[in-house]
Design an enzyme around this catalytic site. Structure first.
Site, short mmCIF file in Angstrom:
data_model
loop_
_atom_site.label_atom_id
_atom_site.label_comp_id
_atom_site.label_asym_id
_atom_site.label_seq_id
_atom_site.Cartn_x
_atom_site.Cartn_y
_atom_site.Cartn_z
N CYS A 103 0.84 -1.19 0.00
CA CYS A 103 0.00 0.00 0.00
C CYS A 103 0.88 1.25 0.00
CB CYS A 103 -0.91 0.01 1.23
SG CYS A 103 0.01 0.02 2.78
N CYS A 106 3.74 1.52 2.49
CA CYS A 106 4.99 0.86 2.09
C CYS A 106 5.84 1.80 1.23
CB CYS A 106 4.69 -0.43 1.32
SG CYS A 106 3.80 -1.68 2.26
N ASP A 508 22.59 28.17 -29.38
CA ASP A 508 24.05 28.27 -29.28
C ASP A 508 24.59 28.19 -30.70
OD1 ASP A 508 26.71 28.13 -28.13
OD2 ASP A 508 26.67 26.02 -28.71
N ASP A 705 24.57 22.40 -27.14
CA ASP A 705 25.26 21.11 -27.26
C ASP A 705 25.30 20.35 -25.95
OD1 ASP A 705 27.12 22.42 -25.73
OD2 ASP A 705 28.64 22.56 -27.30
N ASP A 709 26.67 24.79 -22.45
CA ASP A 709 25.38 25.46 -22.37
C ASP A 709 24.52 24.96 -21.22
OD1 ASP A 709 25.96 26.83 -24.80
OD2 ASP A 709 25.47 25.01 -25.89
#
Length: 828
Positions: A103, A106, A508, A705, A709
């Site tokens: 349940c 847990c 970029d 990349d 960045d």
């Protein structure tokens, strides 16, 4: 001990020789076995006693599973390679199957019990699949320690195996099929009884025969209700134990109420029974659930299809000859032979031979790529024509294919904001369903009990929150799968939702708008240095850097690389170090100014001319004097110009960020089209520019990349990384372009719009269905059997509409997401 006494931990009766007692928190408690007692002691000593407040332990079903042994085997690298993913900085991630979860209590205990361990960064339990997703620092903590901790808390852990999980799914579907067949058998038999009763109602039937048919119907319907209806009753009971109103609760109430009323009529020998109704609508609902399960599996099977790419066998080359072995036995450094038409068994590098490799299932790139000696290949791709000898570089969970499968699985299981709203609505929806059924029953009870019962049951069955609950997750699952097949890996559903509302795209430059594959064009010398000397000094320093410029300079090196000491990298400026006892400084104009190094006018003129052609001028100084510059050239991606123009036509703002000079940045702008340019920026400046755009109300998509960045990618509303930096990209970006094809940016945006549109349509279908049919059911115009037919149809409509996302985005090829007529190769 009292016979009715129950175990303090698991709730089972305390009987037999295994029973024991122990003082817990100053009170003597009884336990059914030493396992429960030991686990309770650990929970108490760890300060996790709140577990028992949440547990309502009388509802627990079984004591803790048997404690596992020899867990240290899971610390071995050869064992971990199949299910553990290595991340940066010594961190690891694994999915574990947990036995013993009952349940939500847990789930709470496992998550809190692990998070207090030093080295655990993340622990999340999926209750439905009993699966633990855990991330930890392997320098501070071993996997066996995590599994030992789980054992002490009363749970057995084992590695999650996708193939085993798929087998489990098939077993569940087979079980559902058996229950459906059993209900179908009951329907065929009980219908004959119903026909006899209906015929007798018109032609006359004595009460003894009628009662006899009622008893036969009872004996047929009861096993069907117990066996075929068990999944609904079990789900409803589990939900009630956890104080949740599940979608199965109305079905369970409706079927049981109808059966109970029919039993009452049978025992009292007066009135009409509805056992046939119970059996029929259970049969119809199970048909709908089975078809729904198949549709779900088909809709979200992108990860399964990717897993099927992994070959089972490989040909390993040994000194004594070749052998066919399981790919699981391959280790890094092995040499394998891949013949024409065979799949690549592991990530690696080509040692001998050349061939074309089909990577379309991984990258979405339809054209086979030529691979020669030194080229990288990935597991799961197809060798088209030639024979290749490969050196294995990554195996198991470390391969690009395994990481992609994990990414797709996590994304398909993630939740967008619209889904979280739907999830919050569903419990109230169920409560409203029960309320409307009760109102319907009370209203019709004034005229006829049978009508009241059937109308209320029809409301319970037909008022279906299933379609509403499926609306978003099915859309997300299909959208993520459609992206994965075309080389667009989406990490979570929220990214799809946000991408559809982007107003500004930030690029970029190097590695994104350009290919990032720099090449040395020429050198311009100062004083008495030669070309070879200049390259030797520069390559000695750049050999310790990972910048694309560094790779180009090192690739130009003809002789042996000189040793370097005192290497220092200045982000956005350059590098420096000591070579042959001479201090070498390499970088841009700002780097020279910072080092107080004067640049001669002739070198400045050369630098200006290079940057006007969109090249990069790398200045090299030796002992405080400029020795020359290295002209490095990059190539603009073929799709960049078309993408920029397409975004501009849609009214989306565009910004390019670069650490290059202003002249080089504006030269690229003049080539590609209208955009804002921010040049000579450091990584932290990129993040600040993203923040500035957000502050003025822009929703920003950042494309980079995934390395320098990272701060900007993290700041953006949605981040997209090129596949050239796969490992880092997957860690920091919301979306990864596996093939680094910029045309897939347009495809991803188109996919997000279609996915969100489909989700809204699905929610509309669900609401329209209920608005039309619920009033009809409350007006007693709908029978329970019709309701049972209509309910799964609504779910199937939602699933079918979600599957149409594939065709909706497939109508336009990926390359057509931008105007192909604008694709003009631009040399930089």
């Amino acid at each position: 001990m009292k016979r009715d006494q129950r175990c303090f931990h698991c709730g089972l009766p305390v009987t037999g020789i295994t029973a024991c007692e122990q003082e817990i928190a100053g009170e003597k408690q009884s336990f059914c076995c030493t396992g429960c007692m030991t686990v309770c002691q650990v929970i108490h000593e760890s300060g996790l006693d709140d577990f028992y407040n949440r547990l309502n332990y009388q509802n627990a079903e079984v004591p803790p599973p048997e404690m596992p042994v020899e867990l240290e085997q899971y610390d071995l690298p050869e064992v971990q390679k199949d299910f553990v993913r290595s991340l940066a900085d010594g961190r690891k991630q694994a999915h574990l199957l947990i036995e013993g979860i009952h349940c939500a209590a847990c789930v709470w205990l496992i998550e809190h019990g692990l998070k207090e361990m030093v080295g655990i960064e993340f622990a999340e339990v999926n209750l439905a699949h009993q699966r633990l997703n855990v991330r930890w620092n392997s320098d501070e903590l071993a996997l066996s320690e995590i599994m030992h901790r789980l054992a002490k808390l009363g749970y057995a852990a084992a590695p999650f195996n996708p193939e085993a999980a798929e087998g489990s799914l098939q077993r569940r579907n087979r079980s559902l099929l058996f229950r459906m067949a059993f209900a179908g058998f009951g329907v065929m038999n009980i219908m004959w009884i119903s026909i006899a009763l209906y015929a007798g109602a018109f032609s006359g039937i004595d009460s003894e025969h009628k009662q006899f048919f009622h008893w036969i119907s009872l004996f047929i319907a009861t096993p069907v209700l117990i066996y075929s209806g068990w999944p609904f009753f079990r789900a409803a009971m589990l939900g009630l134990k956890q104080a949740r109103l599940t979608m199965d609760l109305p079905i369970a109430i409706g079927s049981f109420a109808t059966w109970a009323y029919s039993c009452w009529i049978t025992f009292h020998t007066s009135g009409e029974v509805y056992f046939d109704t119970v059996v029929t609508f259970l049969f119809v609902i199970l048909i709908g659930r089975y078809l729904e399960g198949l549709s779900k599996r088909n809709a979200s099977s992108a990860a399964l299809r990717l897993m099927e790419l992994q070959p089972r066998l490989a040909t390993r080359i040994l000194p004594e000859g070749e052998e066919r072995i399981s790919v699981r036995k391959l280790i890094v450094g092995d040499h394998v032979l891949v013949g024409p038409g065979e799949k690549i068994p592991a990530d690696g590098v080509v040692l001998h031979g050349e061939s074309y490799i089909d990577e379309s299932m991984l990258t979405g790139e339809s054209r086979p790529l030529r691979k020669e000696i030194g080229a990288s290949v990935v597991a799961g791709s197809m060798n088209v024509d030639g024979s290749l000898t490969l050196e294995v570089g990554s195996t198991g969970a470390d391969t690009a294919l395994a990481r992609i499968v994990t990414l797709v699985e996590e994304a398909q299981g993630s939740k967008a904001e619209v889904q979280r709203i739907a999830d919050r609505i569903v419990p109230w929806f169920v409560a409203a369903t029960i309320g409307l059924a009760f109102i319907t029953f009370i209203y019709w009870l004034r005229s006829d009990f049978d009508t009241a019962l059937l109308a209320a049951v029809s409301v319970l069955i037909i008022t279906c929150p299933c379609a509403l609950g499926l609306a978003t997750p099915m859309g997300i699952a299909v959208g993520v799968g459609a992206g994965a097949r075309r080389g667009v890996l989406i990490r979570h559903g929220q990214a799809l939702e946000t991408l559809s509302s982007i107003t500004h795209v930030v690029f970029d430059k190097t590695g994104t708008l350009t290919e990032g594959q720099m090449k040395v064009v020429q050198t311009h010398l100062n004083n008495n240095f030669t070309h070879d000397e200049l390259i030797d000094f520069a390559a000695a320093i750049e050999g310790k850097s990972r910048h694309p410029l560094a790779s180009a300079i090192v690739a130009e090196l003809k002789g042996k690389q000189l040793p370097c000491e005192g290497f220092l990298s200045e982000s956005g400026l350059g590098v420096s170090g000591i070579v042959k006892n001479r201090r070498i400084v390499i970088g841009n104009q700002r780097m020279m100014q910072r080092e107080n190094i004067s640049v001669p006018d002739q070198i400045k003129d050369q630098q200006f001319q290079i940057e006007q052609k969109m090249g990069v001028a790398v200045l090299v100084a030796v002992d405080g004097e400029v020795a020359g510059l290295i002209h490095v050239q990059d190539k603009v991606r073929d799709e960049a110009r078309a993408l920029i123009q397409s975004l501009s036509e849609q009214g989306i703002g565009i910004t390019m960020l670069t650490g290059d000079s202003i002249q080089a940045a504006h030269a690229l702008k003049n080539s590609l089209g209208q955009m804002q340019v921010v040049a000579e920026v450091l990584p932290e400046d990129k993040e600040a520019e993203i923040r500035r755009l957000q502050e003025i109300g822009e929703k920003v998509l950042m494309i980079g990349d995934g390395v320098n960045d990272a701060p900007a990618l993290a700041r953006a509303d949605v981040s997209m990384a090129m596949g050239s930096g796969m490992d880092v990209s997957m860690a920091c970006a919301d979306i990864v372009l596996v093939s680094s094809d910029l045309s897939r940016v347009g495809f991803a945006m188109h996919l997000s719009q279609k996915t969100l549109s489909t989700i809204k349509q699905n929610i509309g279908i669900s609401l329209a269905y209920n608005l039309i049919l619920v009033p009809a059911a409350m007006a007693a115009l709908v029978t329970p059997v019709f309701a049972a037919i209509a309910m799964p149809i609504s779910s199937l409509l939602v699933i079918g509409n979600a599957i149409l996302i594939r065709s909706r985005v497939g109508k336009r090829r990926v390359a057509d997401m931008v105007d192909s007529s604008l694709k003009l190769p631009v040399q930089v």
